[in-house]
Design a protein around this motif. Structure first.
Motif, PDB file in Angstrom:
ATOM      1  N   ARG A   1       0.830  -1.197   0.000  1.00 18.93           N
ATOM      2  CA  ARG A   1       0.000   0.000   0.000  1.00 18.93           C
ATOM      3  C   ARG A   1       0.868   1.251   0.000  1.00 18.93           C
ATOM      4  O   ARG A   1       2.042   1.222   0.366  1.00 18.93           O
ATOM      5  CB  ARG A   1      -0.942   0.024   1.205  1.00 18.93           C
TER       6      ARG A   1
ATOM      7  N   VAL B   1      -9.515  -1.021  11.292  1.00 17.92           N
ATOM      8  CA  VAL B   1      -8.896   0.046  10.511  1.00 17.92           C
ATOM      9  C   VAL B   1      -9.162   1.411  11.131  1.00 17.92           C
ATOM     10  O   VAL B   1     -10.158   1.625  11.832  1.00 17.92           O
ATOM     11  CB  VAL B   1      -9.363   0.023   9.049  1.00 17.92           C
TER      12      VAL B   1
ATOM     13  N   TYR C   1      -4.065   0.615  -2.433  1.00 22.42           N
ATOM     14  CA  TYR C   1      -3.648  -0.755  -2.167  1.00 22.42           C
ATOM     15  C   TYR C   1      -3.382  -1.482  -3.481  1.00 22.42           C
ATOM     16  O   TYR C   1      -4.187  -1.419  -4.414  1.00 22.42           O
ATOM     17  CB  TYR C   1      -4.727  -1.493  -1.366  1.00 22.42           C
TER      18      TYR C   1
ATOM     19  N   LEU D   1       2.145  -4.786  10.991  1.00 21.02           N
ATOM     20  CA  LEU D   1       0.756  -5.042  10.646  1.00 21.02           C
ATOM     21  C   LEU D   1       0.304  -6.454  10.965  1.00 21.02           C
ATOM     22  O   LEU D   1      -0.882  -6.767  10.803  1.00 21.02           O
ATOM     23  CB  LEU D   1       0.526  -4.775   9.157  1.00 21.02           C
TER      24      LEU D   1
ATOM     25  N   MET E   1       2.850  -5.152   2.971  1.00 24.67           N
ATOM     26  CA  MET E   1       1.971  -5.578   4.046  1.00 24.67           C
ATOM     27  C   MET E   1       2.100  -7.066   4.356  1.00 24.67           C
ATOM     28  O   MET E   1       2.138  -7.456   5.520  1.00 24.67           O
ATOM     29  CB  MET E   1       0.517  -5.267   3.691  1.00 24.67           C
TER      30      MET E   1
ATOM     31  N   GLU F   1      -5.697   6.258   9.320  1.00 22.56           N
ATOM     32  CA  GLU F   1      -4.309   6.112   8.885  1.00 22.56           C
ATOM     33  C   GLU F   1      -4.121   4.964   7.905  1.00 22.56           C
ATOM     34  O   GLU F   1      -3.070   4.868   7.264  1.00 22.56           O
ATOM     35  CB  GLU F   1      -3.388   5.923  10.088  1.00 22.56           C
ATOM     36  N   ASP F   2      -5.112   4.107   7.796  1.00 22.43           N
ATOM     37  CA  ASP F   2      -5.053   3.018   6.829  1.00 22.43           C
ATOM     38  C   ASP F   2      -5.539   3.440   5.447  1.00 22.43           C
ATOM     39  O   ASP F   2      -5.522   2.627   4.516  1.00 22.43           O
ATOM     40  CB  ASP F   2      -5.874   1.826   7.324  1.00 22.43           C
TER      41      ASP F   2
ATOM     42  N   SER G   1       0.305   5.271   1.276  1.00 19.80           N
ATOM     43  CA  SER G   1      -0.490   6.309   1.906  1.00 19.80           C
ATOM     44  C   SER G   1      -0.013   7.668   1.429  1.00 19.80           C
ATOM     45  O   SER G   1       1.133   7.817   0.982  1.00 19.80           O
ATOM     46  CB  SER G   1      -0.375   6.224   3.429  1.00 19.80           C
TER      47      SER G   1
ATOM     48  N   LEU H   1      -7.655  -6.584   6.643  1.00 20.72           N
ATOM     49  CA  LEU H   1      -6.991  -5.735   7.616  1.00 20.72           C
ATOM     50  C   LEU H   1      -8.033  -5.314   8.634  1.00 20.72           C
ATOM     51  O   LEU H   1      -8.979  -4.595   8.301  1.00 20.72           O
ATOM     52  CB  LEU H   1      -6.366  -4.520   6.934  1.00 20.72           C
TER      53      LEU H   1
ATOM     54  N   THR I   1      -3.534  -8.306  10.256  1.00 21.94           N
ATOM     55  CA  THR I   1      -3.546  -8.679   8.846  1.00 21.94           C
ATOM     56  C   THR I   1      -3.745 -10.174   8.650  1.00 21.94           C
ATOM     57  O   THR I   1      -3.179 -10.993   9.385  1.00 21.94           O
ATOM     58  CB  THR I   1      -2.236  -8.256   8.172  1.00 21.94           C
TER      59      THR I   1
END
Length: 120
Positions: A40, A87, A95, A65, A50, A90-91, A42, A84, A69
């Protein structure tokens, strides 16, 4: 030619579970010596690996994670899925699913990516 395509909801509420599926064509997710990963990105950050599920079904997760996860696969559909849990905003990220020659490294094929926003 191996192609990967991410799918799943683009909006997830905080505390819920983010679930994305990667559909693979042009190659089998059970082919020896290939690994299938979720990455991912951000806003303002680089790519973050991940986790991975290998050709035999083995899994590997980022330490940061791991507790939230899960990656699993459906070999009959040639798909693998990311979950995930718990959440937060911040997630929020783009992806990607990807194919690699080793767990977490040497990525050779990528999906186009899908935006997931965590918000009420």
């Amino acid at each position: 030619q191996v192609e990967l395509q991410e799918s799943g909801p683009g909006l997830v509420k905080p505390s819920q579970t983010l679930s994305l599926t990667c559909s693979v064509s042009g190659g089998s997710i059970t082919t020896n010596y290939y690994y299938w990963s979720w990455i991912r990105q951000s806003p303002g950050k680089g790519l973050e690996w991940m986790g991975t599920i290998g050709y035999s079904g083995s899994t590997y997760y980022s330490p940061s994670l791991k507790s939230r996860t899960s990656i699993f696969r459906d070999t009959s559909k040639n798909q693998f899925t990311l979950e995930l849990n718990s959440v937060t905003p911040e997630d929020t990220a783009v992806y990607y699913c990807a194919r690699a020659r080793n767990p977490g490294v040497d990525f050779v094929s990528w999906g186009q990516g899908t935006q997931v926003t965590v918000s009420w």
